[in-house]
Design an enzyme around this catalytic site. Sequence first.
Site, PDB file in Angstrom:
ATOM      1  N   GLY A  11       0.831  -1.211   0.000  1.00 15.59           N
ATOM      2  CA  GLY A  11       0.000   0.000   0.000  1.00 15.59           C
ATOM      3  C   GLY A  11       0.861   1.255   0.000  1.00 15.59           C
ATOM      4  O   GLY A  11       1.912   1.277   0.617  1.00 15.59           O
ATOM      5  N   ARG A  25      19.453  10.569  -3.499  1.00 17.84           N
ATOM      6  CA  ARG A  25      20.400  11.676  -3.324  1.00 17.84           C
ATOM      7  C   ARG A  25      21.589  11.268  -2.439  1.00 17.84           C
ATOM      8  O   ARG A  25      22.736  11.588  -2.740  1.00 17.84           O
ATOM      9  CB  ARG A  25      19.688  12.894  -2.711  1.00 17.84           C
ATOM     10  CG  ARG A  25      18.653  13.503  -3.646  1.00 17.84           C
ATOM     11  CD  ARG A  25      19.178  14.765  -4.312  1.00 17.84           C
ATOM     12  NE  ARG A  25      18.322  15.192  -5.397  1.00 17.84           N
ATOM     13  CZ  ARG A  25      17.502  16.233  -5.363  1.00 17.84           C
ATOM     14  NH1 ARG A  25      17.409  16.954  -4.270  1.00 17.84           N
ATOM     15  NH2 ARG A  25      16.780  16.554  -6.429  1.00 17.84           N
ATOM     16  N   ARG A  72       1.119  -5.142  -5.996  1.00 17.49           N
ATOM     17  CA  ARG A  72       1.201  -6.373  -5.216  1.00 17.49           C
ATOM     18  C   ARG A  72       1.422  -7.490  -6.228  1.00 17.49           C
ATOM     19  O   ARG A  72       0.867  -7.450  -7.322  1.00 17.49           O
ATOM     20  CB  ARG A  72      -0.077  -6.586  -4.415  1.00 17.49           C
ATOM     21  CG  ARG A  72      -0.231  -5.538  -3.321  1.00 17.49           C
ATOM     22  CD  ARG A  72      -1.222  -5.970  -2.257  1.00 17.49           C
ATOM     23  NE  ARG A  72      -0.983  -5.258  -1.013  1.00 17.49           N
ATOM     24  CZ  ARG A  72      -1.556  -4.106  -0.675  1.00 17.49           C
ATOM     25  NH1 ARG A  72      -2.411  -3.533  -1.487  1.00 17.49           N
ATOM     26  NH2 ARG A  72      -1.290  -3.529   0.462  1.00 17.49           N
ATOM     27  N   ASP A 127      -0.411   2.444   8.755  1.00 21.24           N
ATOM     28  CA  ASP A 127      -0.934   1.642   9.867  1.00 21.24           C
ATOM     29  C   ASP A 127      -0.092   1.679  11.145  1.00 21.24           C
ATOM     30  O   ASP A 127      -0.580   1.354  12.217  1.00 21.24           O
ATOM     31  CB  ASP A 127      -1.083   0.175   9.427  1.00 21.24           C
ATOM     32  CG  ASP A 127      -1.963   0.025   8.200  1.00 21.24           C
ATOM     33  OD1 ASP A 127      -2.835   0.908   7.991  1.00 21.24           O
ATOM     34  OD2 ASP A 127      -1.807  -0.960   7.448  1.00 21.24           O
ATOM     35  N   ASP A 129       2.128  -0.392  12.087  1.00 22.76           N
ATOM     36  CA  ASP A 129       1.958  -1.745  12.639  1.00 22.76           C
ATOM     37  C   ASP A 129       3.231  -2.589  12.522  1.00 22.76           C
ATOM     38  O   ASP A 129       3.155  -3.812  12.453  1.00 22.76           O
ATOM     39  CB  ASP A 129       0.796  -2.451  11.922  1.00 22.76           C
ATOM     40  CG  ASP A 129       1.029  -2.587  10.423  1.00 22.76           C
ATOM     41  OD1 ASP A 129       1.982  -1.977   9.906  1.00 22.76           O
ATOM     42  OD2 ASP A 129       0.265  -3.316   9.778  1.00 22.76           O
ATOM     43  N   MET A 169      -8.518   3.436   9.239  1.00 24.17           N
ATOM     44  CA  MET A 169      -7.716   2.295   8.778  1.00 24.17           C
ATOM     45  C   MET A 169      -6.749   1.826   9.875  1.00 24.17           C
ATOM     46  O   MET A 169      -6.775   2.333  10.993  1.00 24.17           O
ATOM     47  CB  MET A 169      -6.945   2.690   7.523  1.00 24.17           C
ATOM     48  CG  MET A 169      -7.834   2.760   6.293  1.00 24.17           C
ATOM     49  SD  MET A 169      -6.836   3.155   4.852  1.00 24.17           S
ATOM     50  CE  MET A 169      -7.978   2.751   3.544  1.00 24.17           C
ATOM     51  N   ARG A 171      -5.481  -1.776   9.513  1.00 27.42           N
ATOM     52  CA  ARG A 171      -5.448  -3.247   9.427  1.00 27.42           C
ATOM     53  C   ARG A 171      -5.665  -3.837  10.813  1.00 27.42           C
ATOM     54  O   ARG A 171      -6.650  -3.528  11.447  1.00 27.42           O
ATOM     55  CB  ARG A 171      -4.146  -3.710   8.785  1.00 27.42           C
ATOM     56  CG  ARG A 171      -4.061  -3.256   7.327  1.00 27.42           C
ATOM     57  CD  ARG A 171      -3.606  -4.356   6.429  1.00 27.42           C
ATOM     58  NE  ARG A 171      -2.176  -4.551   6.582  1.00 27.42           N
ATOM     59  CZ  ARG A 171      -1.413  -5.130   5.668  1.00 27.42           C
ATOM     60  NH1 ARG A 171      -1.955  -5.561   4.548  1.00 27.42           N
ATOM     61  NH2 ARG A 171      -0.139  -5.284   5.854  1.00 27.42           N
ATOM     62  N   GLU A 187     -14.771  10.297  22.681  1.00 28.95           N
ATOM     63  CA  GLU A 187     -15.320   9.776  23.940  1.00 28.95           C
ATOM     64  C   GLU A 187     -14.854   8.345  24.174  1.00 28.95           C
ATOM     65  O   GLU A 187     -14.619   7.923  25.293  1.00 28.95           O
ATOM     66  CB  GLU A 187     -16.857   9.797  23.914  1.00 28.95           C
ATOM     67  CG  GLU A 187     -17.478  11.073  24.430  1.00 28.95           C
ATOM     68  CD  GLU A 187     -17.117  12.292  23.589  1.00 28.95           C
ATOM     69  OE1 GLU A 187     -17.085  12.162  22.358  1.00 28.95           O
ATOM     70  OE2 GLU A 187     -16.853  13.362  24.177  1.00 28.95           O
ATOM     71  N   ARG A 211     -25.774  12.679  31.848  1.00 23.10           N
ATOM     72  CA  ARG A 211     -25.145  13.880  32.388  1.00 23.10           C
ATOM     73  C   ARG A 211     -25.407  15.093  31.492  1.00 23.10           C
ATOM     74  O   ARG A 211     -25.009  16.216  31.784  1.00 23.10           O
ATOM     75  CB  ARG A 211     -23.638  13.633  32.466  1.00 23.10           C
ATOM     76  CG  ARG A 211     -23.052  14.010  33.792  1.00 23.10           C
ATOM     77  CD  ARG A 211     -21.556  13.813  33.859  1.00 23.10           C
ATOM     78  NE  ARG A 211     -20.840  14.295  32.705  1.00 23.10           N
ATOM     79  CZ  ARG A 211     -20.040  13.540  31.966  1.00 23.10           C
ATOM     80  NH1 ARG A 211     -19.905  12.260  32.243  1.00 23.10           N
ATOM     81  NH2 ARG A 211     -19.384  14.058  30.953  1.00 23.10           N
TER      82      ARG A 211
HETATM   83  P1  ATP Z   1       0.833  -2.642   3.449  1.00 28.33           P
HETATM   84  O1  ATP Z   1       0.981  -3.003   4.898  1.00 28.33           O
HETATM   85  O2  ATP Z   1       0.834  -1.189   3.264  1.00 28.33           O
HETATM   86  O3  ATP Z   1      -0.258  -3.334   2.735  1.00 28.33           O
HETATM   87  P2  ATP Z   1       2.807  -4.582   2.655  1.00 28.33           P
HETATM   88  O4  ATP Z   1       4.216  -4.420   2.242  1.00 28.33           O
HETATM   89  O5  ATP Z   1       2.580  -5.344   3.925  1.00 28.33           O
HETATM   90  O6  ATP Z   1       2.202  -3.137   2.710  1.00 28.33           O
HETATM   91  P3  ATP Z   1       1.766  -6.747   1.028  1.00 28.33           P
HETATM   92  O7  ATP Z   1       0.709  -6.732  -0.005  1.00 28.33           O
HETATM   93  O8  ATP Z   1       1.610  -7.646   2.202  1.00 28.33           O
HETATM   94  O9  ATP Z   1       1.973  -5.236   1.440  1.00 28.33           O
HETATM   95  O10 ATP Z   1       3.160  -7.145   0.313  1.00 28.33           O
HETATM   96  C1  ATP Z   1       3.615  -6.493  -0.836  1.00 28.33           C
HETATM   97  C2  ATP Z   1       4.257  -7.482  -1.777  1.00 28.33           C
HETATM   98  O11 ATP Z   1       5.398  -8.099  -1.151  1.00 28.33           O
HETATM   99  C3  ATP Z   1       3.397  -8.659  -2.195  1.00 28.33           C
HETATM  100  O12 ATP Z   1       2.499  -8.372  -3.227  1.00 28.33           O
HETATM  101  C4  ATP Z   1       4.438  -9.679  -2.639  1.00 28.33           C
HETATM  102  O13 ATP Z   1       4.889  -9.402  -3.950  1.00 28.33           O
HETATM  103  C5  ATP Z   1       5.571  -9.422  -1.660  1.00 28.33           C
HETATM  104  N1  ATP Z   1       5.472 -10.408  -0.572  1.00 28.33           N
HETATM  105  C6  ATP Z   1       4.581 -10.448   0.438  1.00 28.33           C
HETATM  106  N2  ATP Z   1       4.747 -11.549   1.212  1.00 28.33           N
HETATM  107  C7  ATP Z   1       5.776 -12.244   0.660  1.00 28.33           C
HETATM  108  C8  ATP Z   1       6.432 -13.473   0.970  1.00 28.33           C
HETATM  109  N3  ATP Z   1       6.068 -14.223   2.021  1.00 28.33           N
HETATM  110  N4  ATP Z   1       7.447 -13.870   0.179  1.00 28.33           N
HETATM  111  C9  ATP Z   1       7.837 -13.127  -0.874  1.00 28.33           C
HETATM  112  N5  ATP Z   1       7.245 -11.970  -1.230  1.00 28.33           N
HETATM  113  C10 ATP Z   1       6.234 -11.523  -0.482  1.00 28.33           C
END
Ligand code: ATP
Length: 319
Positions: A11, A25, A72, A127, A129, A169, A171, A187, A211
């Site tokens: 993302g 750079r 992806r 996120d 996360d 958002m 996740r 709240e 209240r």
């Molecule tokens: P976001 O959290 O913003 O969605 P992210 O990096 O976690 O970002 P993902 O869709 O999970 O997003 O991963 C991005 C890409 O990384 C995947 O489409 C895939 O190409 C590659 N990827 C994810 N998991 C694996 C894995 N276990 N092995 C190899 N490549 C992977």
Amino acid sequence: MKRIGVLTSGGDAPGMNAAIRAVVRKGIYHGLELYGIKYGFQGLMEGNIEKMEIGSVGDIIQRGGTALFSARSEEFKTDEGQQKAIEQLEKFGIEGLVVIGGDGSFRGAEALTKKGFPCIGIPATIDNDITGTDFTIGFDTALNTVIEAIDKIRDTATSHERTYIIEVMGRDAGDLALWAGLAGGAESIIIPEKKEDFQDIIDRLKRGHERGKKHSIILLAEGVGSGFDYGEKIEKETKLETRVTVLGYIQRGGSPSATDRVLASRLGGRAIELLMDGKAGRMVGIENNRLVDYAFNDIFNGSNTIHDEMYRLSKELSI
Ligand code: ATP
């Protein structure tokens, strides 16, 4: 190491461009050649690779999204896909790769590193996360977008004496909801890490209404489920008119905040330093305002924890 590639994956997040700029750079400053890979791992397998110059990253520090585009790719998760990627990297003479993205992207980077190709990760996702860094690139900008929305919804909430649920958002993580809740004076905050507190939320809404409270704003993280389902349940239990707003993708866009630009620049710079030092299979991060780096495996095995003190405080402030 002479040639380094950079890509954005998963993302998009505001500040990714500032990170690309810093990588390019800083690399050029130290005499390296930089290559931009478009459309993440998908573009890497397809050889969608271009040499970057100082000017290639001009006028992007203030832009949201990613100038290298993102994608992806299921194919890249396979051994064959990863071999294709390595063939392309060898074809272009690239010896190290900077991957800007979330933990999924780091799994891809780890797979390449295990196959002998050095990768460094930069955490970029709204996120927040990811273990091993206090903040991810994009979180601060998204937080400010959510705050702006809360302030606007608050006007209507007060005028109509309603309960408003704002779904944000994140996740599986509640960081965005927690920080926005605290900064926006919500709240209640409903986050995956504290799901069990639902009855308490109902009791607080009822007490507030008795209240004479004019309105209530509840911040809900998408990880707990649909805001609309919660809206129905809350309306049924409290008998108070309840409306739901799902903020959606507006949270991912926009010009990055100053904080995100600085973070992205610092992390981008450090990623180049690590590659120049011969390091691989690591993510750069920030902890207590100091740059750190951890092995990808430590990142995967860690768990993102919620800030308990902030959560408690948010309750104390919204009595
Ligand atoms: P976001 O959290 O913003 O969605 P992210 O990096 O976690 O970002 P993902 O869709 O999970 O997003 O991963 C991005 C890409 O990384 C995947 O489409 C895939 O190409 C590659 N990827 C994810 N998991 C694996 C894995 N276990 N092995 C190899 N490549 C992977």
